[in-house]
Design an enzyme around this catalytic site. Structure first.
Site, PDB file in Angstrom:
ATOM      1  N   HIS A   1       1.763 -11.709  -5.509  1.00 37.60           N
ATOM      2  CA  HIS A   1       1.591 -11.377  -4.413  1.00 37.60           C
ATOM      3  C   HIS A   1       1.980 -12.025  -3.454  1.00 37.60           C
ATOM      4  O   HIS A   1       2.451 -12.608  -2.924  1.00 37.60           O
ATOM      5  CB  HIS A   1       0.114 -10.689  -4.027  1.00 37.60           C
ATOM      6  CG  HIS A   1      -0.691  -9.100  -4.509  1.00 37.60           C
ATOM      7  ND1 HIS A   1       1.021  -7.973  -3.910  1.00 37.60           N
ATOM      8  CD2 HIS A   1      -1.183  -8.688  -5.133  1.00 37.60           C
ATOM      9  CE1 HIS A   1       0.474  -7.445  -5.251  1.00 37.60           C
ATOM     10  NE2 HIS A   1      -1.043  -7.169  -5.055  1.00 37.60           N
TER      11      HIS A   1
ATOM     12  N   HIS B   1      -1.980 -11.604 -11.131  1.00 35.31           N
ATOM     13  CA  HIS B   1      -1.288 -10.658 -10.405  1.00 35.31           C
ATOM     14  C   HIS B   1      -1.522 -10.591  -9.064  1.00 35.31           C
ATOM     15  O   HIS B   1      -0.700 -11.207  -8.632  1.00 35.31           O
ATOM     16  CB  HIS B   1      -2.736  -9.536 -10.634  1.00 35.31           C
ATOM     17  CG  HIS B   1      -2.423  -8.173  -9.750  1.00 35.31           C
ATOM     18  ND1 HIS B   1      -1.599  -7.217 -10.270  1.00 35.31           N
ATOM     19  CD2 HIS B   1      -2.393  -8.120  -9.042  1.00 35.31           C
ATOM     20  CE1 HIS B   1      -1.405  -6.006  -8.746  1.00 35.31           C
ATOM     21  NE2 HIS B   1      -1.959  -6.583  -7.829  1.00 35.31           N
ATOM     22  N   GLU B   2      -2.593 -11.458  -8.102  1.00 34.94           N
ATOM     23  CA  GLU B   2      -3.062 -12.008  -6.982  1.00 34.94           C
ATOM     24  C   GLU B   2      -2.171 -12.878  -6.723  1.00 34.94           C
ATOM     25  O   GLU B   2      -1.546 -12.875  -5.663  1.00 34.94           O
ATOM     26  CB  GLU B   2      -4.605 -12.726  -6.593  1.00 34.94           C
ATOM     27  CG  GLU B   2      -5.381 -10.723  -6.967  1.00 34.94           C
ATOM     28  CD  GLU B   2      -4.797  -9.795  -5.912  1.00 34.94           C
ATOM     29  OE1 GLU B   2      -4.675  -9.874  -5.051  1.00 34.94           O
ATOM     30  OE2 GLU B   2      -5.225  -8.580  -6.294  1.00 34.94           O
TER      31      GLU B   2
ATOM     32  N   HIS C   1       3.575  -4.124  -4.917  1.00 38.73           N
ATOM     33  CA  HIS C   1       3.243  -3.788  -6.470  1.00 38.73           C
ATOM     34  C   HIS C   1       4.388  -3.160  -7.174  1.00 38.73           C
ATOM     35  O   HIS C   1       5.249  -2.610  -6.798  1.00 38.73           O
ATOM     36  CB  HIS C   1       1.518  -2.392  -6.143  1.00 38.73           C
ATOM     37  CG  HIS C   1       0.970  -3.407  -5.204  1.00 38.73           C
ATOM     38  ND1 HIS C   1      -0.265  -2.179  -4.800  1.00 38.73           N
ATOM     39  CD2 HIS C   1       0.655  -4.427  -6.237  1.00 38.73           C
ATOM     40  CE1 HIS C   1      -1.001  -3.332  -5.194  1.00 38.73           C
ATOM     41  NE2 HIS C   1      -1.435  -4.880  -6.288  1.00 38.73           N
TER      42      HIS C   1
END
Lengths: 365, 77
Positions: A121, A117-118, A127
């Protein structure tokens, strides 16, 4: 995406792991980070090179509270990690909260899932509001391929597809509760709540919650099958039985009961039955009805045996109903049958269909 | 209806400041300011909750879940 669609200007991106969590072996951290990067590399032309010294595009570290970026963590739980969108200096850097307990499995916070997930980014993904997407901001554990179609479309809009992309099966998008064609896989009560299964997700309806809550089945019960065929609650035994294919699991509250899965044939179903379409427990009679194709079976919970004369025809015994059922639930003398996008309110005592509604009216749609 | 306790308000303010850029200050007390309500609605819209602008149990439960520290709207400054 972040405003201005921030992205790396080259497809060759470097990363460096500055320190390691003591929760895991160093090799496990290396593997989690590399696998997380590969998740994104598999669907884009991006290539990731590991550096052992100097400045890398993505600097990865574990820290607690204030850890050097004036963006402090908050101790155990709450914030798990954060990362910065692509750019100079701190851009792309990825920080994990060392106050969390990092694991390789589902026991606490799975490092691979949070890292994937990170790093999304760090590559320019913002998101997603789709609860099935990896880029949904709330942590949930799931096994299998981590990207949804929403994630893949997002990253490919920035970097394009991988020219050598192997076939991957993205996670399905979370079903939309107000889709007029929505059908259900299974519906059951659970200690006063209603649980509605659809694809790899379930909705939880609580009488005091105005809106249903949608969660991945795997996030709550990692060991049960990712799709559910049928489910029913036996309130006397305080058990919910969940069916998937020829197996069934038992829940006590939200906890799985030891000794399961068991084969559905233990209930007395013949081996020719390979799945249960719907199940419902009638409190007043102590019988559980198991629907398979165009027939149903009546199981006596007290005797622990199937009633004689089974199977019986759905069409004949439930006049007004369709000949097949996707899901069923019982409330105060009424059976609610779900088939395709419709819901049938059936009076058990007067043996007739009282109302026909859209299936998703149960979800306030 | 019972008013949300101070703890609930503080948690919600902190959450909205961090993830929805609710401006600092001016939010105190137990009445919801326009900014607070607007940011709360923004959050409820993002998470497909019922958009009320009120700090209901459902919204608060979501605020308590473990999550990523990156804001849901805009970017870091």
């Amino acid at each position: 995406h972040f405003p201005r669609d921030l992205k790396w200007q080259t497809n060759d991106v470097t990363f460096r792991i500055l320190n390691y969590t003591p929760d895991l072996k160093k090799s496990d951290v290396d593997r989690a980070i590399r696998t997380a990067l590969n998740v994104w590399a598999d669907v884009t032309p991006l290539k990731f090179k590991k550096l052992y010294e100097g400045d890398a595009d993505i600097m990865i570290s574990f820290g607690t509270r204030e850890h050097g970026d004036h963006n402090p963590f908050d101790g155990p739980d709450g914030l798990l990690a954060h990362a910065y969108p692509p750019g100079q200096g701190i851009g792309g850097d990825t920080h994990f909260d060392e106050d969390e307990h990092w694991t390789r499995d589902a026991s606490t916070y799975n490092l691979f899932i949070v890292a994937a997930h990170e790093l999304g980014h760090a590559l320019g993904m913002s998101h997603s509001s789709d609860p099935g997407a990896l880029m949904y901001p709330v942590y949930s554990y799931a096994t299998g391929y981590p990207l949804s179609l929403d994630d893949i479309k997002g990253i490919q809009a920035l970097y394009g597809p991988n020219p050598n992309q192997r076939k991957v099966k993205p996670k399905p998008d979370a079903p939309s509760k107000c889709d007029p064609t929505l059908s259900f896989d299974a519906v059951t009560e659970l200690r006063g709540e209603t649980i509605i299964f659809k694809d790899e997700f379930y909705w939880r309806l609580h009488p005091q919650m105005p809106e249903p809550e949608q969660t991945l089945i795997k996030s709550t019960w990692p060991s049960i099958s990712k799709k559910v065929d049928a489910a029913y609650e036996n309130p006397e035994k305080d058990l919910v039985i969940i069916f998937s294919g020829i197996r069934m699991w038992a829940l006590n509250g939200y906890n799985l009961v030891d000794g399961y899965p068991k084969y559905i044939h233990k209930l007395g179903l013949p081996k020719t039955v390979r799945k249960v379409d719907a199940a419902v427990h009638i409190k007043d009679t102590g019988k559980t009805l198991l629907f398979t194709d165009e027939e149903y079976w009546s199981y006596d919970e007290a005797a622990g045996a199937m009633d004689s004369g089974c199977p019986r025809s759905i069409e004949e015994d439930f006049p007004g109903m369709d000949d097949e059922v996707d899901a069923a639930v019982y409330h105060y003398g009424y059976l609610y049958f779900f088939h395709d996008h419709l819901q049938y309110e059936y009076s058990y005592t007067s043996r007739k269909v009282i109302r026909i509604m859209r299936a998703n009216s149960i979800l306030n749609c | 209806l019972p008013l949300p306790s101070e703890e609930r308000w503080l948690l919600a303010e902190k959450y909205l400041r961090r993830f929805y850029h609710l401006p600092n200050g001016l939010q105190g007390g137990q009445t919801s300011s326009g900014d607070f309500q607007n940011k709360l609605k923004e959050m409820q819209r993002f998470f497909n909750l019922e958009v009320t602008g009120n700090l209901d149990d459902n919204t608060l439960a979501l605020m308590k879940e473990a999550r990523c520290g990156v804001p849901d709207v805009a970017e870091y400054n």
